[in-house]
Design a protein around this motif. Sequence first.
Motif, PDB file in Angstrom:
ATOM      1  N   ASP A   1       0.831  -1.201   0.000  1.00  0.00           N
ATOM      2  CA  ASP A   1       0.000   0.000   0.000  1.00  0.00           C
ATOM      3  C   ASP A   1       0.868   1.256   0.000  1.00  0.00           C
ATOM      4  OD1 ASP A   1      -2.490   1.389   0.089  1.00  0.00           O
ATOM      5  OD2 ASP A   1      -2.160   1.754   2.239  1.00  0.00           O
ATOM      6  N   GLU A   2       1.969   1.239   0.758  1.00  0.00           N
ATOM      7  CA  GLU A   2       2.879   2.383   0.768  1.00  0.00           C
ATOM      8  C   GLU A   2       3.519   2.583  -0.602  1.00  0.00           C
ATOM      9  OE1 GLU A   2       5.638   1.611   3.899  1.00  0.00           O
ATOM     10  OE2 GLU A   2       4.153   1.959   5.477  1.00  0.00           O
ATOM     11  N   ALA A   3       3.886   1.483  -1.271  1.00  0.00           N
ATOM     12  CA  ALA A   3       4.473   1.593  -2.611  1.00  0.00           C
ATOM     13  C   ALA A   3       3.461   2.167  -3.594  1.00  0.00           C
ATOM     14  CB  ALA A   3       4.959   0.226  -3.088  1.00  0.00           C
ATOM     15  N   ARG A   4       2.217   1.726  -3.511  1.00  0.00           N
ATOM     16  CA  ARG A   4       1.174   2.263  -4.399  1.00  0.00           C
ATOM     17  C   ARG A   4       0.894   3.724  -4.088  1.00  0.00           C
ATOM     18  NH1 ARG A   4      -1.249  -3.024  -3.348  1.00  0.00           N
ATOM     19  NH2 ARG A   4      -0.842  -4.298  -5.179  1.00  0.00           N
ATOM     20  N   GLN A   5       0.959   4.094  -2.810  1.00  0.00           N
ATOM     21  CA  GLN A   5       0.737   5.483  -2.422  1.00  0.00           C
ATOM     22  C   GLN A   5       1.821   6.379  -3.005  1.00  0.00           C
ATOM     23  OE1 GLN A   5      -1.873   6.778  -0.855  1.00  0.00           O
ATOM     24  NE2 GLN A   5      -1.044   8.833  -0.945  1.00  0.00           N
ATOM     25  N   LYS A   6       3.077   5.914  -2.984  1.00  0.00           N
ATOM     26  CA  LYS A   6       4.172   6.686  -3.579  1.00  0.00           C
ATOM     27  C   LYS A   6       3.949   6.866  -5.076  1.00  0.00           C
ATOM     28  CE  LYS A   6       7.810   5.357  -0.364  1.00  0.00           C
ATOM     29  NZ  LYS A   6       9.068   4.585  -0.223  1.00  0.00           N
ATOM     30  N   MET A   7       3.495   5.804  -5.754  1.00  0.00           N
ATOM     31  CA  MET A   7       3.257   5.900  -7.194  1.00  0.00           C
ATOM     32  C   MET A   7       2.104   6.858  -7.478  1.00  0.00           C
ATOM     33  SD  MET A   7       2.504   2.996 -10.133  1.00  0.00           S
ATOM     34  CE  MET A   7       2.218   1.794  -8.927  1.00  0.00           C
ATOM     35  N   THR A   8       1.059   6.815  -6.677  1.00  0.00           N
ATOM     36  CA  THR A   8      -0.082   7.714  -6.858  1.00  0.00           C
ATOM     37  C   THR A   8       0.345   9.167  -6.647  1.00  0.00           C
ATOM     38  OG1 THR A   8      -1.599   5.995  -6.108  1.00  0.00           O
ATOM     39  CG2 THR A   8      -2.406   8.251  -6.036  1.00  0.00           C
ATOM     40  N   THR A   9       1.139   9.418  -5.623  1.00  0.00           N
ATOM     41  CA  THR A   9       1.615  10.773  -5.356  1.00  0.00           C
ATOM     42  C   THR A   9       2.469  11.281  -6.515  1.00  0.00           C
ATOM     43  OG1 THR A   9       1.607  10.298  -2.995  1.00  0.00           O
ATOM     44  CG2 THR A   9       2.895  12.198  -3.719  1.00  0.00           C
ATOM     45  N   SER A  10       3.347  10.436  -7.017  1.00  0.00           N
ATOM     46  CA  SER A  10       4.188  10.820  -8.152  1.00  0.00           C
ATOM     47  C   SER A  10       3.347  11.122  -9.387  1.00  0.00           C
ATOM     48  CB  SER A  10       5.179   9.700  -8.459  1.00  0.00           C
ATOM     49  OG  SER A  10       5.891   9.981  -9.622  1.00  0.00           O
ATOM     50  N   THR A  11       2.345  10.288  -9.667  1.00  0.00           N
ATOM     51  CA  THR A  11       1.474  10.496 -10.823  1.00  0.00           C
ATOM     52  C   THR A  11       0.692  11.797 -10.681  1.00  0.00           C
ATOM     53  OG1 THR A  11       1.256   8.109 -11.086  1.00  0.00           O
ATOM     54  CG2 THR A  11      -0.381   9.479 -12.193  1.00  0.00           C
ATOM     55  N   ARG A  12       0.195  12.064  -9.487  1.00  0.00           N
ATOM     56  CA  ARG A  12      -0.540  13.320  -9.265  1.00  0.00           C
ATOM     57  C   ARG A  12       0.355  14.534  -9.456  1.00  0.00           C
ATOM     58  NH1 ARG A  12      -4.367  12.078  -4.020  1.00  0.00           N
ATOM     59  NH2 ARG A  12      -5.820  10.717  -5.108  1.00  0.00           N
ATOM     60  N   ARG A  13       1.605  14.437  -9.008  1.00  0.00           N
ATOM     61  CA  ARG A  13       2.536  15.550  -9.171  1.00  0.00           C
ATOM     62  C   ARG A  13       2.778  15.828 -10.655  1.00  0.00           C
ATOM     63  NH1 ARG A  13       6.845  13.541  -6.721  1.00  0.00           N
ATOM     64  NH2 ARG A  13       5.957  13.956  -4.696  1.00  0.00           N
ATOM     65  N   TRP A  14       3.040  14.767 -11.445  1.00  0.00           N
ATOM     66  CA  TRP A  14       3.243  14.944 -12.886  1.00  0.00           C
ATOM     67  C   TRP A  14       1.998  15.502 -13.559  1.00  0.00           C
ATOM     68  CZ3 TRP A  14       7.521  15.398 -15.391  1.00  0.00           C
ATOM     69  CH2 TRP A  14       8.672  14.793 -14.910  1.00  0.00           C
ATOM     70  N   LEU A  15       0.831  15.040 -13.131  1.00  0.00           N
ATOM     71  CA  LEU A  15      -0.421  15.532 -13.695  1.00  0.00           C
ATOM     72  C   LEU A  15      -0.621  17.011 -13.379  1.00  0.00           C
ATOM     73  CD1 LEU A  15      -2.949  14.706 -15.258  1.00  0.00           C
ATOM     74  CD2 LEU A  15      -4.009  14.117 -13.086  1.00  0.00           C
ATOM     75  N   LEU A  16      -0.263  17.430 -12.183  1.00  0.00           N
ATOM     76  CA  LEU A  16      -0.370  18.839 -11.811  1.00  0.00           C
ATOM     77  C   LEU A  16       0.532  19.693 -12.709  1.00  0.00           C
ATOM     78  CD1 LEU A  16      -1.298  21.126  -9.888  1.00  0.00           C
ATOM     79  CD2 LEU A  16       0.706  20.560  -8.500  1.00  0.00           C
TER      80      LEU A  16
END
Length: 154
Positions: A107-122
């Motif tokens: 879950d922590e690994a997926r959370q890091k990937m989600t945060t990274s994806t959101r940052r790139w999307l922003l």
Amino acid sequence: VLSGGALDLDVKVTSPIGEHVYSAEHEAAGSFAFYAADAGTYVVCFSNEREVQERREVNAKIIVGEVGEGVALAKAEQLTPLEDRIKSLHSSMISVRDLQDQMREQDEARQKMTTSTRRWLLWFTILEAFVLVAVSLWQILYLKSFFEVRRVVQ
């Protein structure tokens, strides 16, 4: 194996005297337990020979402890049904705890990937808005100059 490639590895555990204690191929997940017969350093080797190009992320939990009193000496016929059930529940609880730890790490690994994806999307959205404003300003200036009346002086 948490991520990378076909999600399987070869695993080997070797004793200090060079004997193979455990060996498995194409393992994606699993567990095993043993009591160390020899004192010294046991070597755990995860092999990624089939897919050399892929980077793997592996989660391994190794528990080292003393053999409980009577664990090695107790035989099945010496245990009462209640003791046998307690031993079974204890091993089940350890398995559940290990599974919860593994799920938490995933879950922590997926959370890091989600945060990274959101940052790139922003950043992409900000860039897109900047380009849209720049093209709009260019169109306004171009149309203004197009419809501007030019007087020819004679």
